[in-house]
Every structure is written in structure tokens, then in C-alpha cells.
Design a protein around this motif. Structure first.
Motif, PDB file in Angstrom:
ATOM      1  N   ALA A 679      28.664 -15.752   4.914  1.00  0.00           N
ATOM      2  CA  ALA A 679      27.371 -15.242   5.367  1.00  0.00           C
ATOM      3  C   ALA A 679      27.515 -13.837   5.916  1.00  0.00           C
ATOM      4  O   ALA A 679      26.749 -12.916   5.558  1.00  0.00           O
ATOM      5  CB  ALA A 679      26.786 -16.180   6.406  1.00  0.00           C
ATOM      6  N   ASP A 680      28.461 -13.612   6.798  1.00  0.00           N
ATOM      7  CA  ASP A 680      28.632 -12.301   7.425  1.00  0.00           C
ATOM      8  C   ASP A 680      29.066 -11.266   6.397  1.00  0.00           C
ATOM      9  O   ASP A 680      28.675 -10.088   6.469  1.00  0.00           O
ATOM     10  CB  ASP A 680      29.658 -12.386   8.546  1.00  0.00           C
ATOM     11  CG  ASP A 680      29.124 -13.140   9.760  1.00  0.00           C
ATOM     12  OD1 ASP A 680      27.909 -13.361   9.825  1.00  0.00           O
ATOM     13  OD2 ASP A 680      29.938 -13.517  10.637  1.00  0.00           O
ATOM     14  N   SER A 681      29.873 -11.685   5.435  1.00  0.00           N
ATOM     15  CA  SER A 681      30.301 -10.756   4.385  1.00  0.00           C
ATOM     16  C   SER A 681      29.090 -10.289   3.571  1.00  0.00           C
ATOM     17  O   SER A 681      28.947  -9.094   3.263  1.00  0.00           O
ATOM     18  CB  SER A 681      31.324 -11.427   3.471  1.00  0.00           C
ATOM     19  OG  SER A 681      31.681 -10.560   2.406  1.00  0.00           O
ATOM     20  N   ALA A 682      28.218 -11.245   3.231  1.00  0.00           N
ATOM     21  CA  ALA A 682      27.020 -10.883   2.458  1.00  0.00           C
ATOM     22  C   ALA A 682      26.103  -9.979   3.275  1.00  0.00           C
ATOM     23  O   ALA A 682      25.534  -9.002   2.758  1.00  0.00           O
ATOM     24  CB  ALA A 682      26.286 -12.156   2.035  1.00  0.00           C
ATOM     25  N   VAL A 683      25.924 -10.277   4.548  1.00  0.00           N
ATOM     26  CA  VAL A 683      25.064  -9.474   5.417  1.00  0.00           C
ATOM     27  C   VAL A 683      25.583  -8.050   5.502  1.00  0.00           C
ATOM     28  O   VAL A 683      24.821  -7.067   5.357  1.00  0.00           O
ATOM     29  CB  VAL A 683      24.956 -10.110   6.811  1.00  0.00           C
ATOM     30  CG1 VAL A 683      24.268  -9.154   7.791  1.00  0.00           C
ATOM     31  CG2 VAL A 683      24.230 -11.432   6.756  1.00  0.00           C
ATOM     32  N   LEU A 684      26.870  -7.886   5.749  1.00  0.00           N
ATOM     33  CA  LEU A 684      27.444  -6.547   5.918  1.00  0.00           C
ATOM     34  C   LEU A 684      27.417  -5.762   4.623  1.00  0.00           C
ATOM     35  O   LEU A 684      27.169  -4.530   4.614  1.00  0.00           O
ATOM     36  CB  LEU A 684      28.879  -6.680   6.450  1.00  0.00           C
ATOM     37  CG  LEU A 684      28.990  -7.199   7.889  1.00  0.00           C
ATOM     38  CD1 LEU A 684      30.447  -7.498   8.238  1.00  0.00           C
ATOM     39  CD2 LEU A 684      28.415  -6.184   8.880  1.00  0.00           C
ATOM     40  N   LYS A 685      27.694  -6.440   3.488  1.00  0.00           N
ATOM     41  CA  LYS A 685      27.662  -5.732   2.210  1.00  0.00           C
ATOM     42  C   LYS A 685      26.247  -5.259   1.891  1.00  0.00           C
ATOM     43  O   LYS A 685      26.024  -4.121   1.452  1.00  0.00           O
ATOM     44  CB  LYS A 685      28.184  -6.639   1.106  1.00  0.00           C
ATOM     45  CG  LYS A 685      29.683  -6.815   1.106  1.00  0.00           C
ATOM     46  CD  LYS A 685      30.123  -7.716  -0.044  1.00  0.00           C
ATOM     47  CE  LYS A 685      31.640  -7.888  -0.047  1.00  0.00           C
ATOM     48  NZ  LYS A 685      32.091  -8.768  -1.152  1.00  0.00           N
ATOM     49  N   ASP A 686      25.236  -6.154   2.093  1.00  0.00           N
ATOM     50  CA  ASP A 686      23.851  -5.766   1.832  1.00  0.00           C
ATOM     51  C   ASP A 686      23.369  -4.699   2.813  1.00  0.00           C
ATOM     52  O   ASP A 686      22.400  -3.965   2.518  1.00  0.00           O
ATOM     53  CB  ASP A 686      22.944  -6.989   1.910  1.00  0.00           C
ATOM     54  CG  ASP A 686      23.160  -7.952   0.737  1.00  0.00           C
ATOM     55  OD1 ASP A 686      23.762  -7.515  -0.258  1.00  0.00           O
ATOM     56  OD2 ASP A 686      22.791  -9.136   0.865  1.00  0.00           O
ATOM     57  N   ALA A 687      24.015  -4.629   3.986  1.00  0.00           N
ATOM     58  CA  ALA A 687      23.653  -3.591   4.963  1.00  0.00           C
ATOM     59  C   ALA A 687      24.306  -2.267   4.648  1.00  0.00           C
ATOM     60  O   ALA A 687      24.022  -1.260   5.319  1.00  0.00           O
ATOM     61  CB  ALA A 687      24.050  -4.041   6.358  1.00  0.00           C
ATOM     62  N   GLY A 688      25.181  -2.248   3.636  1.00  0.00           N
ATOM     63  CA  GLY A 688      25.801  -1.001   3.230  1.00  0.00           C
ATOM     64  C   GLY A 688      27.171  -0.730   3.840  1.00  0.00           C
ATOM     65  O   GLY A 688      27.708   0.371   3.687  1.00  0.00           O
ATOM     66  N   PHE A 689      27.766  -1.721   4.531  1.00  0.00           N
ATOM     67  CA  PHE A 689      29.092  -1.542   5.116  1.00  0.00           C
ATOM     68  C   PHE A 689      30.170  -1.929   4.106  1.00  0.00           C
ATOM     69  O   PHE A 689      30.017  -2.911   3.353  1.00  0.00           O
ATOM     70  CB  PHE A 689      29.256  -2.397   6.372  1.00  0.00           C
ATOM     71  CG  PHE A 689      28.385  -1.952   7.516  1.00  0.00           C
ATOM     72  CD1 PHE A 689      28.773  -0.910   8.335  1.00  0.00           C
ATOM     73  CD2 PHE A 689      27.170  -2.576   7.753  1.00  0.00           C
ATOM     74  CE1 PHE A 689      27.952  -0.500   9.383  1.00  0.00           C
ATOM     75  CE2 PHE A 689      26.366  -2.181   8.811  1.00  0.00           C
ATOM     76  CZ  PHE A 689      26.748  -1.140   9.631  1.00  0.00           C
ATOM     77  N   LYS A 690      31.271  -1.187   4.097  1.00  0.00           N
ATOM     78  CA  LYS A 690      32.400  -1.497   3.241  1.00  0.00           C
ATOM     79  C   LYS A 690      33.442  -2.286   4.038  1.00  0.00           C
ATOM     80  O   LYS A 690      33.864  -1.856   5.117  1.00  0.00           O
ATOM     81  CB  LYS A 690      33.022  -0.212   2.697  1.00  0.00           C
ATOM     82  CG  LYS A 690      32.150   0.519   1.701  1.00  0.00           C
ATOM     83  CD  LYS A 690      32.878   1.736   1.130  1.00  0.00           C
ATOM     84  CE  LYS A 690      31.991   2.441   0.085  1.00  0.00           C
ATOM     85  NZ  LYS A 690      32.671   3.614  -0.526  1.00  0.00           N
ATOM     86  N   LEU A 691      33.889  -3.410   3.528  1.00  0.00           N
ATOM     87  CA  LEU A 691      34.879  -4.262   4.213  1.00  0.00           C
ATOM     88  C   LEU A 691      36.279  -3.947   3.690  1.00  0.00           C
ATOM     89  O   LEU A 691      36.473  -3.752   2.479  1.00  0.00           O
ATOM     90  CB  LEU A 691      34.553  -5.735   3.982  1.00  0.00           C
ATOM     91  CG  LEU A 691      33.174  -6.187   4.471  1.00  0.00           C
ATOM     92  CD1 LEU A 691      32.962  -7.670   4.158  1.00  0.00           C
ATOM     93  CD2 LEU A 691      33.022  -5.936   5.960  1.00  0.00           C
TER      94      LEU A 691
END
Length: 806
Positions: A679-691
Motif C-alpha cells: 500500500a505505501d509503495s503504491a501511494v509513494l509511487k503515485d505521489a511521484g516519489f522514487k523508492l
């Protein structure tokens, strides 16, 4: 004129001679016929008067020679035992002394006297009295009272020679069950007098000689016997001045001698003495040691020169002592307990101070040297050492002393100060009979030096030791320790080199269930204790160890020595590990050796069950929990990544072992956390953050507008747009709505068992990558195994491995 008077003078001279001869004859006849009977009758009447039987067989008097012979004399209380009896008493007086008003004797001879000194049980509340006390009291009671106004002129008494032969003395005390007999012994006194050389009656002087023959005496209080085959006492008495008495006392004990001179000062109430011991046998004295089991001495002699002073304020002993060829055995034991060639105590002084409030004592020694000591130190089947068994006080006594410990410590004190102690060329034979088979090891050529030994609190002594262990190994120690309480305060470094591992087979067989075929052992031990808090470091270096057979029918906890050797041994066939311990020595269950063995046992056990934890402990990585993955992710924190790399480097030098990494997952914890991670990975990716790959997924900040936008996008993807629209219409905009959306997103992501297994495999692959990072050659020695479920710990999801012998 003169000629005419000669017949008359001659006539009167003849008459005078006849008269003198008549008186002599009458005196002689009276002395032989009447006086003995009169004396015998008077003695019997006096004895009856005081309640005693006084009798003798024959009395002979030679009045001209002033000689008296008394045969078969005895004195006994009516109906009781004889206090005194003798075969013959011969007394010869001196005319010259009698003329001068002195009672002088030329000779007194006493043959086969038997003396009984007895104290009977008391009746009622009255204490018992000695039989001779009763006799003296009865005699004093029968004597007429003295006239206080009558001048008391002391009578001079002298004896040229007093000889007692074949005497015996019996000492009985029914209250303490004391029963001793001294026989036969002789005694000789020469020139005895009760006046000094100026003729003033002041004391006793003279020369004396006692031949006591064999002597066996039970020492009261400790119930131990001291025995000598030949005992003789000689010496003399003198009065150099009023208030002073000098005593020369020389004692012959078998082949040894004690020579002493004592000066008694009645004015200052002090005694000064000089004592010399020459070749005095120690064997009879060994029995007096306060041991729980009888000790015997086979050899040993003391030579010493001492000075002593006893006074009202202090007692002082000083001098040197030399003890040679000592051998002490425990009864019924084959080998000696203690042996030494020579021991020197140089310039020692023992001082005991006397005070009404408290007493104190001190012992100072300039140098203590022991040459070629041999010591047998044995632990029996019950785990008690021979010295503990011999000298430990009973538990009841220890409890009593512990209860009174503070009180006694305040009441008195003992100060010890030994400037230098040296042990040269010694041997220690150690055996532990509690092990099966018995463990035995010896230390030879043992040398030790201790400087500044003192029990003063806060003072430390310097310690240095070395020796040869088990034939080929070496031992060396240095450091310091407080002899006020060495167990609680010390700092000692000990090193052992080239010890044969086979010598320790009994210990390994007893505790680990294996034999050692060969190998060498080095140890570096450092123990520091301050006020009872102990910290120890045990570096163990084992070279070329070869494991032998398992112990058949082993009932203990068998340790995985084969795996341990494979994992710990480097390319040079060397195992180098460090085991640390810590604890409080005041704890009742504290045991330094027990802590060391427990630590080693834990490490060896963990090598099979938790290898990462064991290795981390051995190579000092400081992890008690092993290697742990982040819950829900195939990620290891930086500290665990570093440990995995170091484990890889460690394995490079251990060619005899291989590793299988087993991926793990917790069905409950990982299912929840994997959903959160997705969930957090999807949220951050859709928010434009690179992991960043390999890094833990951060928790998104729901207050960030970009994260809020990403949350809505992820919610629509996993939960659905219709559900998202309903939540946006029904829930007011704000932090509470964002948290609810986030929680519903996590709950809406389903995690299958397959995904959990893939997570576990990914963890194993990640660990594999870190371990082969330093050397690709490890790829052939590290394998990936089947995944397994585990229970999450406080540090995360523990990674599992299995060690195999290559």
C-alpha cells in the motif's frame, strides 16, 4: 707446776670424752630406736586429724651424717586414691649450713615417685577442686594461727643436688574427661637456693635437668596428641637483682633442641625472651593443624632465632624461621599433600596490641621464600577440593561467624604485610575425580613472585607467575590483586601456550560427549574485578584439532563439536574465538568457570540452532538476535547488511564449512506488513516519489498534498473508484479521512501464501548477495534452501541458516 696438773687435766679430759660419747650413743640409740617410731606415730595421727592416710614402711636416720632414708611412703585421702607415693627418699643435710642457721641439703634423692593430680566432678552448684588443693586446705586448717606481731624472718634453704628418678605423673580431670600420664621421667636440679648471691631471700635460683623419656600428650581443647620419643629439659635459675628472675630453659626433643632464656620483671610485669630452635622435628607438630581429617608429617625440621617480649600493653615476636624438607600427608592417602625442600621466613615481626576497648595484631615479613614446593590439589566426586574438605569449617560454625562477622571485625583487626614472596621450581598436581574419566594435569617448574602483599583495603599486590603445563605447555600470569579481598578486586592476565588438547579429554568427554584425538590449545585470559563486579575475557586459540569418537551412552547435552570446528577453523587449521563473561562474585551461585563453560556451551549450541547469533557473538559483532529482515519486506537494515558482509569475509577463511541460507516469513506479522508495504509503495509511487531498491519503504506523510493525491490513486486502484467517491462525499476533508482511507487501503490488499513464500525467497537472495559481495568464490559454498515459517522477534523476521561440513 704444769706437770703436777697434767694427771688432773688428763682425768677431766677423759671424763669429758666419755660424757660426749655417752650423749652420742644416747642420741644415736634414740634416733634409731625411738625417733622413727615417734615420727611414724605422729605422721599417722596428723593424717587422721586432717582426714588423710599418711604411712611408710621404714625410716632410717643417721644422725652423725645428718642422713634420712624413707621407704615405701604414701599419702592418700581416706577412702580415696593415693596422691603421692614413692619407693625411697634419701635426704642428706649439711652441718656447715645448719651451724650458720640455714637449712642446707647436700643431696635429696627421690626414687620412683608417683604423683596423682585429679579433679573430680563437682557436687551440686559447687565447682570441682583439685585433690592437692584439698590437701593444702586441710593442712592450713589444722595449723595454729600465726601471731601477727611476731617477726617473720625468712629461712634460707639450699640444695646442692636434687635427683628424681623413674617418676610418673597422672593428670585426671573428670569434668573435661582429660586423662594424661607422663612416665617415666627423671629430673635433676643443681645448686638450688631461695636467696641470691648476696644472701637475700628473693626467689629461686639453680640449675636443673629433666629427663622425661617418651612424651605423649593430649592437647586440651583441640583433642589432638603430640608425641616425642625422647624429651629432656635442662637449664638454670638466677636472680640478678630484686624484682628480676632469669630462667635458662633448654629442651631436647628427639634429635632437635630448643634453647631459650627468659627474663621476668615483676615490677613492669613483662617478660623478655630469646629462643633458638635447632633441627626441631615438624612431624609431631603436624597433628596439631586444625584439619577435619588427621594429617601426618613424614619429615621436616625447623631452625629459628626469635626474640619475644610479653608486656601489659603488647606482645611481640620477631626473628627468622627456616623450615626444611617438609612432607605432610592426609591420612590414608598415597601421595603427599604438601612437600617443599626449603622455606625461609626472613625478618618477620608479629605484634599483638592489648586494649580495654579492642585488640589488634599485625604480621610483617620482609621476605618469604619457598623452594621446590609440591602441592596435590584434588576435587572429589562431590565437587569439593581436598583443601576445602580438610580446612573448611562446618556450616553451623560458618553461619554463626557470619552472623557475628561485623561485630568481631569492629572489635579486633589483623594487619598483614609481606614485602616479597617467592616460590621457586614448584609443582602442582591437579585432579578432578568428578569427571569421567578422571581429569589430571600437572604444572611443573612453577615460579611465582608476589610483591607488597597486604590486607589493607585499597592496596594491591603485584603478581607474576610462570610454569610448564602438561609436559609441553607453558603458563604465564601477571597483574595485581588486593589481598584484603582478592576475589572481589583484581586485574590478572594469564596466558597458556601449546597445551595438548588430549590432556583435557576428560572435561570434553564429560561436558560435550566427544573425545579429542589431537590438537594444541592457547589461552589468553584477562579477569578484572572491582568491588565484586567481574568482567572476564577468554580468548581461545585451538590449532589442528582432530575430533575423536563420540562417548558411548552419553547422558548429558551433546554439543555439535563437528559443526563448530568446521565453521570456526580457518585455512591455517586454527580456531580463534573470544568468550566474555560478567557477573557479581558476591552472588551465592557465582562460579567463574561455570560462566565460562556456559558461555562456550551456548555458542556451540547456537552454531547448530542459530549460527548467525553464535558467529556474531564470537567475532564481536554485538548481536544477540542474529540477522533480521524488515517485516513485510525483503530488506535488511544497514547494520545487518554489514554483518552479512562480515560473515561472508569470515567464511572465506573457513574452507571446511558450507552454508545454506533459508528464507523465512511469519504468516501473521509478514501478511500484515507486506500489505502495508504494498500500500505505501503504491501511494509513494503515485505521489511521484522514487523508492531506493533494498531500502525499507518509508511511512508516507498523510499531511503532504502529493501523498494525499497518491493515496486516492492507490485507493481507486486496489479498492475501486466507486468506493473512493463514496468516502470523499460522506467523509469530511481532513486528517481523519486520510487515515481511514490509508487503513482501508491496507486492509483491502490481500496477501496469499505464495506471496509470503516469494517474500522469504527474496530475503534469502538478498542475504546471499551481501555474503558473496567480498568474494565470488563463496557462490559454491553458499546455497539457498527451502523457505520456512518462523515467529517474528523484536528485531524483525530472523533469517535462518544451516551449517554443513564440506
Amino acid at each position: 707446776m704444769v706437770l703436777t696438773q697434767l694427771p688432773r687435766l688428763k682425768k677431766w679430759l677423759i671424763r669429758f670424752i666419755i660424757l660426749v660419747l655417752s650423749w652420742v650413743v644416747i642420741f644415736w640409740v634414740g634416733a634409731h630406736l625411738f625417733v622413727p617410731g615417734f615420727i611414724k606415730k605422729s605422721a599417722s595421727e596428723f593424717g587422721a586429724k586432717i582426714g588423710y592416710d599418711i604411712a611408710y614402711q621404714d625410716l632410717s636416720i643417721s644422725p652423725l651424717r645428718l642422713k634420712l632414708e624413707l621407704d615405701g611412703f604414701h599419702i592418700a585421702k581416706s577412702g580415696g586414691s593415693k596422691l603421692l607415693e614413692f619407693k625411697k627418699l634419701v635426704i642428706t643435710a649439711k652441718w656447715t649450713k645448719l651451724v650458720l642457721g640455714e637449712l642446707g641439703f647436700d643431696e635429696i634423692l627421690l626414687v620412683e615417685p608417683k604423683i596423682l593430680v585429679e579433679k573430680k566432678l563437682s557436687m551440686g552448684a559447687h565447682p570441682g577442686v583439685w585433690n592437692w588443693q584439698e590437701l593444702i586446705a586441710a593442712v592450713e586448717k589444722s595449723m595454729p594461727p600465726k601471731d601477727p606481731g611476731e617477726p617473720n624472718k625468712p629461712l634460707k634453704i639450699s640444695i646442692d643436688e636434687l635427683l628424681v628418678s623413674s617418676a610418673s605423673l597422672s593428670l585426671l580431670d573428670n569434668s573435661t574427661k582429660l586423662k594424661e600420664e607422663l612416665k617415666p621421667f627423671t629430673m635433676k636440679l643443681l645448686d638450688v637456693a631461695n636467696y641470691d648471691k648476696q644472701g637475700v631471700v628473693s626467689g629461686v635460683r639453680g640449675q636443673y635437668d629433666f629427663n622425661l623419656g617418651a612424651l605423649q600428650v593430649l592437647v586440651p581443647g583441640i583433642n589432638k596428641t603430640i608425641t616425642y620419643q625422647h624429651v629432656a629439659i635442662a637449664g638454670g635459675l638466677d636472680n640478678p637483682q630484686p624484682g628480676m628472675l632469669g630462667v635458662q630453659l633448654n629442651v631436647k626433643l628427639d634429635d632437635g633442641a630448643i634453647r631459650s632464656h627468659w627474663d621476668f620483671n615483676t615490677d613492669s610485669k613483662s617478660v623478655d625472651g630469646k629462643l633458638e630452635l635447632e633441627n626441631l622435628a615438624i612431624a609431631p607438630l603436624v597433628a596439631l593443624l586444625p584439619a577435619n581429617k588427621e594429617l601426618t608429617g613424614k619429615s621436616g625440621a625447623i631452625n629459628s632465632a626469635l626474640t619475644m617480649k610479653f608486656g601489659p600493653e603488647a606482645d611481640i615476636f620477631a626473628g627468622d624461621i627456616h623450615i626444611s624438607d617438609l612432607t605432610v600427608l592426609e591420612k590414608d592417602q598415597k601421595y603427599p599433600l604438601i612437600v617443599w625442600k626449603m622455606a625461609d621466613i626472613r625478618q618477620f615481626e608479629y605484634k599483638s596490641l592489648k586494649s580495654k576497648q579492642a585488640s589488634s595484631s599485625s604480621l610483617s615479613i620482609d621476605e618469604l621464600i619457598i623452594d621446590s614446593p609440591i602441592l596435590q590439589f584434588e576435587i572429589n566426586e562431590d565437587g569439593f577440593s581436598n583443601f576445602r574438605r580438610l580446612f573448611a569449617k562446618p556450616a553451623s560454625v560458618q553461619k554463626t561467624e557470619a552472623a557475628d562477622g561485623s561485630k568481631s571485625k569492629d572489635a579486633s583487626g589483623f594487619n598483614l604485610d609481606i614485602r616479597s614472596t617467592n616460590l621457586k621450581n614448584g609443582e602442582v598436581f591437579f585432579s578432578d575425580l568428578a569427571m569421567r574419566p578422571h581429569f589430571k594435569v600437572d604444572i611443573k617448574k612453577f615460579n611465582a613472585t608476589l610483591l607488597g602483599v597486604s590486607n589493607t583495603p585499597g592496596r594491591f599486590a603485584t603478581v607474576a607467575m610462570d610454569g610448564v603445563v602438561a609436559g609441553s605447555g607453558s603458563m604465564r600470569a601477571k597483574g595485581q590483586t588486593s589481598f584484603d579481598d582478592p576475589r572481589r578486586n583484581h586485574d590478572i592476565l594469564m596466558t597458556f601456550r601449546n597445551l595438548p588438547l588430549t590432556a583435557f579429554n576428560p572435561a570434553v568427554m564429560t561436558f560435550a560427549g566427544y573425545q579429542i584425538a589431537s590438537g594444541r590449545l592457547n589461552l589468553n585470559l584477562n579477569y578484572r574485578a572491582k568491588d565484586g563486579e567481574l568482567n572476564g575475557s577468554n580468548q581461545i586459540i585451538i590449532k589442528k584439532v582432530v575430533l575423536g569418537d563420540e562417548v558411548p551412552d552419553f547422558t548429558g547435552k551433546k554439543l555439535p563439536l563437528g559443526l563448530a570446528i568446521a565453521l570456526l577453523e580457518d585455512s591455517d587449521d586454527t580456531i580463534d574465538v573470544t568468550v566474555k563473561i560478567a557477573g557479581n562474585v558476591d552472588s551465592p551461585e557465582f562460579s567463574a568457570s561455570g560462566l565460562v563453560w556456559q558461555a562456550i556451551s551456548n555458542v556451540l549450541t547456537n552454531i547448530a540452532t542459530a549460527p548467525f547469533r553464535a558467529l556474531a557473538s564470537l567475532i564481536g559483532l554485538g548481536s544477540e538476535e542474529g540477522i533480521n529482515a524488515v517485516p513485510g519486506e525483503a530488506v535488511f537494515l544497514a547494520v545487518d547488511q554489514d554483518r552479512l558482509e562480515k560473515f561472508g569475509e569470515y567464511l572465506i577463511k573457513r574452507p571446511n564449512s558450507s552454508l545454506e541460507i533459508i528464507g523465512t516469513y511469519d504468516p501473521v506479522q509478514d501478511r500484515k506488513e507486506l500489505a502495508r508495504a504494498k500500500a505505501d509503495s503504491a501511494v509513494l509511487k503515485d505521489a511521484g516519489f522514487k523508492l531506493t531498491p533494498g531500502e525499507p519503504i518509508p511511512v508516507p506523510s498523510l499531511s503532504d498534498p502529493r501523498v494525499q493525491s497518491g493515496l486516492k490513486s492507490a485507493y481507486a486502484q486496489y479498492i475501486g473508484r466507486i468506493k473512493l467517491g463514496q468516502r470523499l462525499l460522506t467523509l469530511p476533508d481532513g486528517e481523519q479521512r486520510n487515515e481511514q482511507l490509508h487503513n482501508e487501503l491496507i486492509a483491502g490488499i490481500g496477501i496469499t501464501d505464495g506471496e509470503l513464500k516469494e517474500l522469504a525467497k527474496a530475503r534469502a537472495k538478498a542475504a546471499y548477495g551481501f555474503m558473496i559481495k567480498s568474494d565470488a568464490s563463496l557462490k559454491d559454498r553458499i546455497q539457498l534452501g527451502e523457505v520456512k515459517t518462523v515467529e517474528a522477534g523484536k528485531e524483525g523476521i530472523p533469517l535462518d541458516v544451516e551449517i554443513r561440513i564440506k
